[in-house]
Motif scaffolding. Structure first.
Motif, PDB file in Angstrom:
ATOM      1  N   GLN A   1     -43.992  14.124 -29.266  1.00 42.67           N
ATOM      2  CA  GLN A   1     -42.731  14.851 -29.346  1.00 42.67           C
ATOM      3  C   GLN A   1     -41.603  13.869 -29.610  1.00 42.67           C
ATOM      4  O   GLN A   1     -41.586  12.755 -29.075  1.00 42.67           O
TER       5      GLN A   1
ATOM      6  N   TRP B   1     -40.616  22.845 -24.961  1.00 41.73           N
ATOM      7  CA  TRP B   1     -40.976  21.443 -25.119  1.00 41.73           C
ATOM      8  C   TRP B   1     -39.844  20.593 -25.692  1.00 41.73           C
ATOM      9  O   TRP B   1     -39.932  19.368 -25.705  1.00 41.73           O
TER      10      TRP B   1
ATOM     11  N   ASN C   1     -38.257  18.050 -23.264  1.00 37.27           N
ATOM     12  CA  ASN C   1     -39.155  16.927 -23.058  1.00 37.27           C
ATOM     13  C   ASN C   1     -39.128  15.976 -24.243  1.00 37.27           C
ATOM     14  O   ASN C   1     -39.141  14.751 -24.092  1.00 37.27           O
TER      15      ASN C   1
ATOM     16  N   GLN D   1     -35.907  13.880 -24.060  1.00 42.21           N
ATOM     17  CA  GLN D   1     -35.987  12.842 -23.028  1.00 42.21           C
ATOM     18  C   GLN D   1     -36.857  11.682 -23.472  1.00 42.21           C
ATOM     19  O   GLN D   1     -36.496  10.518 -23.309  1.00 42.21           O
ATOM     20  N   ARG D   2     -38.000  11.962 -24.081  1.00 38.80           N
ATOM     21  CA  ARG D   2     -38.904  10.905 -24.511  1.00 38.80           C
ATOM     22  C   ARG D   2     -38.302  10.093 -25.639  1.00 38.80           C
ATOM     23  O   ARG D   2     -38.487   8.880 -25.709  1.00 38.80           O
TER      24      ARG D   2
END
Length: 265
Positions: free
Chosen positions: A141, A254, A257, A260-261
């Motif tokens: 992601q 998703w 997430n 953030q990644r």
């Protein structure tokens, strides 16, 4: 190359090749279509005697620019025995503002080695978030700022419609209160088609388009034979417009997430 950069490159290359079936537009002067006199109207760019692809394609895009919709495109390449060599499915959900949209891209193939490509994406006009598979089948992601037109450059498939009209001689097969059906079985300029990778010399074409009176192309199906290396293949391409005015584009769970990644890399 970082994973974020790799994802950007992958998404751009894959979706750029599948947002439409045709080459970029060429500039030309457009003559308005004739107005019918028998009480049943024609869509823009369509008349008893001619189809003007640029006018029809522009009317399609102009109508969709003011509403939300779901658009599904599919492509299949088979050999002379009917064996499927590659399938591509792309579904996009578009909000009325055209800057917020989401989609799923799936591609399966048996050429060389069996492969599967899966990409989910979402954009709000400021960022693009993508979730994709790598060769190890792990879900990755990533998010990044929007550049140019975002991940899909031809949301309404305007260039697809124009290119088919410029490649194939079209005529009216049916006309009713709901719209018209255009059909064609003869190439006039096959170079206007963007054939799948390693496919050339398109011939034996058949195309059918169903069009509302406002110019919206609600469905199309294009089939043609071609050459791939030293064998014959058949290419089938289809588009269907769904849920016009009732499509809702929500941010997938998703995406947070992915954001953030990406910030951590």
């Amino acid at each position: 190359m970082t994973r974020a950069v790799a994802a950007i490159v992958t998404l751009a290359l894959v979706l750029a090749g599948c947002s439409g079936f045709v080459q970029p537009d060429r500039s030309e002067t457009v003559t308005p279509a004739a107005v019918p006199t028998d009480g049943v109207g024609y869509p823009p760019g369509v008349s008893d005697d001619a189809v003007i692809p640029s006018t029809l394609a522009s009317a399609h895009a102009r109508t969709l620019a003011t509403t939300n919709y779901t658009l599904v495109t599919r492509q299949r390449v088979t050999d002379s025995n009917g064996t499927v060599l590659r399938t591509t499915n792309h579904t996009r959900y578009v909000a009325a503002n055209k800057t917020t949209y989401a989609g799923q891209f799936r591609q399966n193939g048996t050429e060389l080695n069996t492969f599967t490509t899966r990409i989910d994406y979402w954009t709000n006009g400021s960022i693009v978030a993508a979730q994709y598979d790598n060769r190890a089948n792990r879900r990755n992601q990533v998010t990044w700022p929007v550049r140019d037109d975002g991940p899909v450059s031809d949301l309404s498939e305007r260039r697809t419609i124009r290119g088919i009209g410029e490649a194939v001689a079209l005529s009216v097969a049916d006309r009713s209160d709901g719209g018209v059906v255009l059909v064609g079985t003869r190439f006039t300029n096959p170079d206007r088609l963007h054939t799948p990778l390693f496919v050339s010399d398109p011939h034996n074409v058949s195309v059918r388009l169903r069009i509302s009176h406002d110019g919206t192309v609600v469905a199309l199906r294009l089939v043609f034979d071609a050459e791939r290396s030293d064998r014959q293949v058949r290419v089938t391409q289809a588009m269907r417009l769904q849920h016009v005015g009732s499509t809702t584009v929500r941010q997938p769970e998703w995406v947070a997430n992915a954001t953030q990644r990406s910030l951590q890399e």
